[in-house]
Design a protein around this motif. Sequence first.
Motif, PDB file in Angstrom:
ATOM      1  N   ALA A 230       9.547  -3.394  -9.903  1.00  0.00           N
ATOM      2  CA  ALA A 230       9.472  -4.643  -9.576  1.00  0.00           C
ATOM      3  C   ALA A 230       7.903  -4.876  -9.216  1.00  0.00           C
ATOM      4  O   ALA A 230       7.471  -5.874  -9.337  1.00  0.00           O
ATOM      5  N   ARG A 231       7.165  -3.689  -8.910  1.00  0.00           N
ATOM      6  CA  ARG A 231       5.719  -3.861  -8.631  1.00  0.00           C
ATOM      7  C   ARG A 231       4.993  -4.315  -9.848  1.00  0.00           C
ATOM      8  O   ARG A 231       3.964  -4.607  -9.874  1.00  0.00           O
ATOM      9  N   ALA A 232       5.564  -3.315 -11.118  1.00  0.00           N
ATOM     10  CA  ALA A 232       4.865  -3.593 -12.200  1.00  0.00           C
ATOM     11  C   ALA A 232       5.187  -4.713 -13.008  1.00  0.00           C
ATOM     12  O   ALA A 232       4.251  -5.166 -13.700  1.00  0.00           O
ATOM     13  N   LYS A 233       6.372  -5.259 -12.928  1.00  0.00           N
ATOM     14  CA  LYS A 233       6.768  -6.452 -13.766  1.00  0.00           C
ATOM     15  C   LYS A 233       8.161  -7.091 -13.435  1.00  0.00           C
ATOM     16  O   LYS A 233       8.882  -6.473 -12.480  1.00  0.00           O
ATOM     17  N   PRO A 234       8.216  -8.226 -13.693  1.00  0.00           N
ATOM     18  CA  PRO A 234       9.592  -8.890 -13.183  1.00  0.00           C
ATOM     19  C   PRO A 234      10.786  -8.168 -13.779  1.00  0.00           C
ATOM     20  O   PRO A 234      10.968  -7.543 -14.716  1.00  0.00           O
ATOM     21  N   VAL A 235      11.743  -8.156 -12.739  1.00  0.00           N
ATOM     22  CA  VAL A 235      12.894  -7.411 -12.799  1.00  0.00           C
ATOM     23  C   VAL A 235      14.039  -8.310 -12.464  1.00  0.00           C
ATOM     24  O   VAL A 235      14.266  -8.768 -11.461  1.00  0.00           O
ATOM     25  N   ALA A 267      20.017  -5.183  -1.129  1.00  0.00           N
ATOM     26  CA  ALA A 267      19.445  -4.080  -1.730  1.00  0.00           C
ATOM     27  C   ALA A 267      18.334  -4.878  -2.888  1.00  0.00           C
ATOM     28  O   ALA A 267      17.272  -4.430  -2.842  1.00  0.00           O
ATOM     29  N   PHE A 268      18.970  -5.729  -3.663  1.00  0.00           N
ATOM     30  CA  PHE A 268      17.861  -6.424  -4.518  1.00  0.00           C
ATOM     31  C   PHE A 268      17.027  -7.132  -3.943  1.00  0.00           C
ATOM     32  O   PHE A 268      15.827  -7.065  -4.320  1.00  0.00           O
ATOM     33  N   ASP A 269      17.173  -7.806  -2.798  1.00  0.00           N
ATOM     34  CA  ASP A 269      15.986  -8.287  -2.132  1.00  0.00           C
ATOM     35  C   ASP A 269      15.098  -7.393  -1.599  1.00  0.00           C
ATOM     36  O   ASP A 269      13.890  -7.560  -1.733  1.00  0.00           O
ATOM     37  N   ARG A 270      15.691  -6.210  -1.101  1.00  0.00           N
ATOM     38  CA  ARG A 270      14.673  -5.189  -0.528  1.00  0.00           C
ATOM     39  C   ARG A 270      13.759  -4.644  -1.833  1.00  0.00           C
ATOM     40  O   ARG A 270      12.592  -4.175  -1.509  1.00  0.00           O
ATOM     41  N   ALA A 271      14.597  -4.577  -2.894  1.00  0.00           N
ATOM     42  CA  ALA A 271      13.619  -3.621  -3.906  1.00  0.00           C
ATOM     43  C   ALA A 271      12.691  -4.784  -4.691  1.00  0.00           C
ATOM     44  O   ALA A 271      11.991  -4.313  -5.577  1.00  0.00           O
ATOM     45  N   GLY A 272      12.847  -6.239  -4.369  1.00  0.00           N
ATOM     46  CA  GLY A 272      11.865  -7.260  -4.982  1.00  0.00           C
ATOM     47  C   GLY A 272      12.434  -7.716  -6.557  1.00  0.00           C
ATOM     48  O   GLY A 272      11.816  -7.952  -7.229  1.00  0.00           O
ATOM     49  N   LEU A 273      13.686  -7.535  -6.768  1.00  0.00           N
ATOM     50  CA  LEU A 273      14.503  -8.081  -7.927  1.00  0.00           C
ATOM     51  C   LEU A 273      14.777  -9.542  -7.585  1.00  0.00           C
ATOM     52  O   LEU A 273      15.208 -10.082  -6.623  1.00  0.00           O
ATOM     53  N   LEU A 274      14.792 -10.368  -9.007  1.00  0.00           N
ATOM     54  CA  LEU A 274      15.289 -11.579  -8.876  1.00  0.00           C
ATOM     55  C   LEU A 274      16.670 -11.651  -9.381  1.00  0.00           C
ATOM     56  O   LEU A 274      16.906 -11.328 -10.685  1.00  0.00           O
ATOM     57  N   ARG A 275      17.533 -12.134  -8.489  1.00  0.00           N
ATOM     58  CA  ARG A 275      18.972 -12.116  -8.771  1.00  0.00           C
ATOM     59  C   ARG A 275      19.239 -13.513  -9.228  1.00  0.00           C
ATOM     60  O   ARG A 275      18.959 -14.283  -8.925  1.00  0.00           O
TER      61      ARG A 275
END
Length: 904
Positions: A230-235, A267-275
Amino acid sequence: MSSYNLDVFFRPRNVTVIGASAREGSIGNAIVRNLLAGKFKDKLTLVNPKGGQIDGHDVLSSLEELEGKPDLAVVAVAAQSVVDVIETLGKKGCRGAIIITTESSGADRSIAKHVAQIAAGYGMRVVGPNCVGILAPRTGLNASFCHLPGLQGDLAMISQSGAIVTSVVDWATRKQIGFSGVVSLGEKSDVDFGDLMDHFAMDPFTRAILLYVESIQDARKFMSSARAAARAKPVVVMKSGRHTEGVSATAWRNNRLPSEDAVYQAAFDRAGLLRVHDLDEFFDAVETLTHVRKLRGANLTIICNGTGLTALAADDLVDQAGSLTELDDAVIAQLDAVLPTKWSRSNPINILGTAGPDAYRQSLEILMEDRNSHAILIMHCPTALNDPVAMAQAVIDLLAERKKNGKRRLPVFTCWLGGGDKVWTMFEEADIPHYATPADAMRGYSYVIKYMQAQDQLMRMPPAFDDSKPDLEVARKVIGGALARGEERLTAVEVSALLEAYDLPIAAAIPAANAQEAQQLSIPLIARHGAVVVKIDSPDVRYKSDIGGVVLNLVTPEAVGEATTAVMDRARAAYPDGRIHGVTLHPMIRRPHAVELTAGMHVDAIFGPVMVFGRGGTAVEVIRDKALELPPLDMLTAKRMIGKTRVSRRLAGYRDTPPCDREQLASILVKLSRMVADLPQITALDLNPLLADSNGYVITDASVHVAPSSIGIHPHKRFAVKPYPKEWEQVNKLKDGRSALIRPMRPEDESLFPDFFDHVTDDDLRLRFFTAARSINHAFIARLTQIDYARSMAFIALDQETGDMLGSVRLMGDADHNRGEYAVMVRSDLKGLGLGWKLMKLILLYAEKDGFNQVEGEVLRTNRTMREMCEALGFKTRMDPDDPDLVHMVFDVPNISDKINALK
């Protein structure tokens, strides 16, 4: 992490299909035809016991007939044959296998585990079983039974469901959206989400990663890979099973206790994922992120030729927590000059139904120069007065002209309700995101905003770490005492002692065995606090209030004695075989305007400890106002957790009720998180109610459940996000006599770097970063300080007296946790004090302890000091064949302790 050999699934040297078939309608036949239609026709080997030919290709009757080394194998045989096939492939040196075969029953489920063990022994990677296969459009590989090969592009798709894979590929093909890779994971016997996220995060041909998740097996691996990706590109992630029925639909496949959906969301929020939550959202997110990834802000300007559409769009924008651009007088004046006199003169901009292509073009030209706007949504509703195709062409032409002339070009979203497929194709070819309805457009716009917010969360610097030291000796003694008695729950007195050891505001508990003792002990409490609370003291009574086990506001010792007798009688009646130890006395807390909160922790079956905060009181399960976060918490994550709840609005104050101190509340949550990290025996923690008002916070009731720890000396292994490894803190003396605290790096250390770099010369900057440029901004330092302890480590050295940063060393692990790249830097004015040696020895010892096999680094040939130090430590050196100015240094980690001890 295990990303080794994953290239075989996307760039194989050759492909072997075991279970190839000439029978139309069979999976084996579909796979062969897909491979023949791609670029592997001349690198394809087919195997089937019947032999013969398929479309002119000879078919081997056995794998034993295969000459040479198979690189990628696609296995589509009966379940009972899979294990033997994998064993044979391993012996022949196969690097990867895609197992299409479906496991049909519980007995067959052992196949996946057996296959994984065999493959691991040969270093072979396995995708599946029970999967559709893999598509790699860039290399022309379609090793699947998907009905379409997929277009070449820059999206990566990783799905646990084959049905989702085929549906997304079908939709994307119609939309002319392409992929760098598409993987159907199936049972995840070996290769899983974490492996593939690591692969695609480093893949230069992948711009965004899409996930469809049913369950996670290795939470820490998933979180570490997801945060890095997630730091590198949108997930973008879509997770099924938000409700019980959805969980049941996939339970047969996942065969394990499911997590609460709110835990996955945390978990998704903590990892920076877009749900996203459904296929429509999934496709909208892809549509948006294919064209737009970043905005400079959240202000949106809306242009439309109809009032109804603008009203709907504005409502939808508010629903998505967006904001409308405020048009200043200069912009309004410019629009006045090109639009009809009755235009809306505000945002949303209604250019009226009579507007033609010029109105769109001229207003868009003006708004492109508006510095208050960060994006533009252009909508069009059909009328008999205009041509939707001409309208669309006007927008496309203007944007193309501005791009050609190097003019400012804000991101543009479109919503055309007329023009059909032709308009959609025009916008697609022009690389402009387009949507069917205003709601879809706003949702698409919101994905960019959410992605930016997620990135901001990942990069934000938390406030200073709370260095208050809990009394661990007392805390461990309390828990040890309960476990020695065989108890699973602490008594009220033990809970008080435990929370006090962490400086948490608990209303103290005083035990009393009977009415007479309670009456006597209440006298000083009443004198000090005015009233007393009596609570039943029994390990068998979980909800005291349900049996009348709590009596409030007792103002005389006699009333305390009577309440004690009554409470104990009620407990014995409700629990005839229960253990009734007596009661506990507590000061009566009178806070008429206090808000009842709850805070605590429970252990999730997959993600381990999960922190909980929300509205408290006896109706906590009915109100269900709670937020979850994965520990460890810092002040930022604690505040974010508080802000997710509805009760947080009451904490802000209202009317004549002053606000509560959120800093103090966040600190309480952080201390609870630290307690959970320090004490792995804690299995559940519940503070309810935690009373909050402008005078502060007080815990009036709490329960703590414990169990013997099964993780020994590694209490952090149960965490999905590895906590701060406090055990690596140490104090060292330098040659000039000063004391240096060396500890793991923390995100809040960002504030120390500017002053540190002021004490580093340009030459030393060049030796460390291979450039003397001082473009050191927040994003750069954030990447240095925000460490994922699960795969990397950085130590910082601080002057114990001043707190100044003296130096640092870091080890950046690869995805396989096999090799790590080191870097060390000491303040230029502190060279020769032995700090560099201490830091290097420490990072090498850490590498051994954490399971790395090699430590390596690139050093400038002119950096003689670093080269001499590394050679003295035992590094092997070689010149870089591609760059004569670089020296490659490698250290073999095993038995490093002996090597370092020999240097002392």
